[in-house]
Every structure is written in structure tokens, then in C-alpha cells.
Design an enzyme around this catalytic site. Structure first.
Site, PDB file in Angstrom:
ATOM      1  N   ARG A  90     -12.993 101.843  21.130  1.00  0.00           N
ATOM      2  CA  ARG A  90     -12.753 103.156  20.525  1.00  0.00           C
ATOM      3  C   ARG A  90     -11.274 103.481  20.641  1.00  0.00           C
ATOM      4  O   ARG A  90     -10.715 103.444  21.734  1.00  0.00           O
ATOM      5  CB  ARG A  90     -13.545 104.252  21.229  1.00  0.00           C
ATOM      6  CG  ARG A  90     -15.050 104.081  21.235  1.00  0.00           C
ATOM      7  CD  ARG A  90     -15.709 105.337  21.820  1.00  0.00           C
ATOM      8  NE  ARG A  90     -17.083 105.066  22.187  1.00  0.00           N
ATOM      9  CZ  ARG A  90     -17.512 104.911  23.432  1.00  0.00           C
ATOM     10  NH1 ARG A  90     -16.655 105.024  24.441  1.00  0.00           N
ATOM     11  NH2 ARG A  90     -18.775 104.667  23.681  1.00  0.00           N
ATOM     12  N   GLU A 126     -19.871  92.545  11.029  1.00  0.00           N
ATOM     13  CA  GLU A 126     -21.099  93.242  10.645  1.00  0.00           C
ATOM     14  C   GLU A 126     -21.048  93.652   9.185  1.00  0.00           C
ATOM     15  O   GLU A 126     -20.010  93.525   8.517  1.00  0.00           O
ATOM     16  CB  GLU A 126     -21.284  94.486  11.515  1.00  0.00           C
ATOM     17  CG  GLU A 126     -20.173  95.513  11.375  1.00  0.00           C
ATOM     18  CD  GLU A 126     -20.177  96.588  12.464  1.00  0.00           C
ATOM     19  OE1 GLU A 126     -20.665  96.291  13.578  1.00  0.00           O
ATOM     20  OE2 GLU A 126     -19.705  97.691  12.199  1.00  0.00           O
ATOM     21  N   HIS A 169     -12.655 101.110  11.541  1.00  0.00           N
ATOM     22  CA  HIS A 169     -13.759 101.748  10.827  1.00  0.00           C
ATOM     23  C   HIS A 169     -14.387 102.874  11.642  1.00  0.00           C
ATOM     24  O   HIS A 169     -14.248 102.932  12.871  1.00  0.00           O
ATOM     25  CB  HIS A 169     -14.840 100.721  10.470  1.00  0.00           C
ATOM     26  CG  HIS A 169     -15.476 100.080  11.666  1.00  0.00           C
ATOM     27  ND1 HIS A 169     -14.943  98.987  12.308  1.00  0.00           N
ATOM     28  CD2 HIS A 169     -16.619 100.373  12.360  1.00  0.00           C
ATOM     29  CE1 HIS A 169     -15.713  98.627  13.308  1.00  0.00           C
ATOM     30  NE2 HIS A 169     -16.741  99.462  13.376  1.00  0.00           N
TER      31      HIS A 169
END
Length: 310
Positions: free
Chosen positions: A194, A116, A174
Site C-alpha cells: 500500500r 491478476e 492500481h
């Protein structure tokens, strides 16, 4: 060919807020915190639907599978679904520290690879992104920090400004910190692992699920202290999945599809533009079909133009 506008899909998130309402004039469904607006999406359970015009009510999937060459152009991927997913993110609190699985591991881990890019549409003073590892931090340090609840101490942080951008390849650790409004262009994937969620509870009052083993397998532990990206001309991100350009237009200046025979997706970051009798202002997204006419800036404006490579 007229510009195609889709109805956004709003997603509640524990870290979200109301900036889509206050900054972009959107009408949100209720008083809950909304962290994501999915602007362009073709997934089994989430689907963009055309709002207005001659194609009103049709889904992106129907257009991609039934009218691909007519609307999108020729020489495009033979994928079952439209290959991009485009969002606006409203981060009023820190997002989890996370990673997306790289291509060579995604299937083994049961997920989808996800590369992304982020365009910073708005940033509060002092807002920070967390990207990559701090210099000198090791995998062993990171694993110890997971046990201690101090993962953030191992992660590099950056303080960007509105108008900056950064590329987030699969495998790059990130997190988006509190205080950002971000346009995100990504592969059509929704796999996120996560590794740390700031020791907080979700909207249901329970700790959110973590994916520690999958995260450790996916993280690039040699990705130290990356900075915000530097544009190459108008191009702010380019990879095998997408090309994103930042076009700075003076009032009355025009722009259109990068290739007249291929579609583009435009988002208005600043200002206002008109196209085929339609007016688009800050925070608006639209798809410009192949062969369509140009858009014109009403005032000094900044627009992002997203295309597929090739």
C-alpha cells in the site's frame, strides 16, 4: 466426474460491505463489512475445502498434491500448491492505492509477485477504477504527492461498466474505487504494497500500514493512462499464469472444459447453468475436473472459464 464446489472464505475489510449477501444470496458470518470472498485458494493459512459430493471435506491442497492428474489433468505445473487464487471483491469504499511486486524484485523485497485480472461483475453509476499513472506525472511528482497526501492526483482513473475487464500485471499501480463487485483471478500470492490509503483508519481504529519504499521500487512509472481491455474472441485475459474466457451462452447452449483432458474453473457472472445434476446461479464458482461432462445454460447466461496455459 462431478463439478467440485468449495466453501468460500470470507474476509473482513474496512472497505467492504454486504453485496455478497444482497446480490449473491450468501450468508455472511456476522454484521461486519466483508470485502473479499476467497473462492479457490491453496495457501498455508487459507485453504479451500470441498463442500458436498464424493470429495466433501477434502482440501484443494490434498486434491492438487494427491490426485492431480485424476482431477486436474496432465502436463500441469509441478508446483507445491495450486497456482491460482480466485476471489470476489465487494468494494463499498475505495481500496488503498497499491502495487504488487514484479517478478525480478519480489524476492529481494520479501514478497511474492502477483499478476491478476479483474472482471467487473457489478458497477454503481460513476464508480471508478484507479490504474496506472496520469499522463505527464513523474516519479518525483508521485513522491511529493505521498508527502502531501495527494497521491490520487497522480493516478489515472477509468469508469468501466459491468462486463468489462482489465489485466493488472505486477508493477501496475492500481486501486478499486467504491461501488464495484469484481471477480479477481490471480497468481497464488498475497503480497500487496500500500502506498496511499486515503488518510483513513482501519477496522481497529489505527492507520493501516503503508509500504512506501517497497511500492516505489515496484511501481511502473511509465504505465500511463491504460484503458479497459478488449477481448480477443472469447479470451479476456491471457498470460503465462492463467487464461480467462468470457462465454456468452444462449438458453440451452452448452460449454465444457476448453481441453477435455484438463480442468477448468467456472464462475457464473449472469444467469444460471446446470451440470451433472447441479444448478449454479449468479455468483457461484465450481471446478470442472478433466474428462467431465458439459454444463448447460438454463437461460441466457454469462460464465467465466479460467484455465492454466499450455
Amino acid at each position: 466426474m462431478e463439478p467440485i464446489v468449495f466453501s468460500p472464505l470470507y474476509m473482513q475489510r474496512v472497505w467492504g460491505g454486504r453485496e455478497l449477501e444482497t446480490k449473491y444470496g450468501r450468508t455472511l458470518p456476522d454484521a461486519a463489512p466483508y470485502g473479499e470472498s476467497w473462492e479457490i485458494v491453496d495457501r498455508e493459512k487459507e485453504q479451500s475445502v470441498v463442500r458436498g459430493g464424493s470429495l466433501a471435506g477434502q482440501t484443494l491442497h490434498e486434491l492438487w498434491t494427491g490426485r492431480r492428474e485424476e482431477i486436474f489433468g496432465s502436463g500441469l505445473p509441478e508446483s507445491e500448491r495450486f497456482p491460482l487464487l480466485i476471489k470476489v471483491l465487494d468494494a463499498r469504499d475505495d481500496l488503498s492505492i497499491q502495487v504488487h511486486p514484479p517478478v525480478h524484485l519480489a524476492a529481494e523485497l520479501g514478497g511474492e509477485p502477483k499478476t491478476e485480472m479483474w472482471y467487473i461483475a457489478g458497477a454503481d453509476a460513476g464508480a471508478r477504477l484507479y490504474v496506472g499513472m496520469k499522463p505527464g506525472a513523474t516519479r518525483a511528482d508521485f513522491e511529493k504527492a505521498i508527502a502531501d497526501g495527494t497521491v490520487a492526483d497522480c493516478v489515472h482513473s477509468i469508469e468501466p461498466q459491468a462486463g468489462d475487464s482489465i489485466f493488472i500485471a505486477s508493477g501496475r499501480l492500481h486501486a478499486i474505487g467504491a461501488g464495484f463487485l469484481i471477480h479477481e483471478i490471480q497468481q497464488n500470492s498475497d503480497t500487496t504494497y500500500r502506498v496511499f490509503d486515503w488518510n483513513r483508519l482501519g477496522l481497529d481504529g489505527q492507520p493501516r500500514e503503508l509500504h512506501v519504499a517497497e511500492s516505489l521500487a515496484s511501481i511502473d512509472f511509465e504505465d500511463f493512462a491504460p484503458g479497459m481491455d478488449v477481448a480477443r474472441g472469447t479470451v479476456i485475459a491471457e498470460c503465462e499464469f492463467f487464461r480467462v474466457e468470457k462465454l456468452v451462452l444462449a438458453a440451452e447452449e452448452t460449454a465444457g472444459n476448453r481441453d477435455i483432458g484438463r480442468f477448468s474453473i467456472f464462475s457464473v457472472a449472469e444467469g444460471a447453468v446446470v451440470c451433472e445434476g447441479n444448478r449454479f446461479t449468479k455468483g457461484d464458482f465450481f471446478l470442472l475436473p478433466q474428462g467431465a461432462g458439459q454444463l448447460r445454460a438454463e437461460v441466457d447466461s454469462v460464465v467465466l472459464r479460467t484455465t492454466l496455459p499450455g
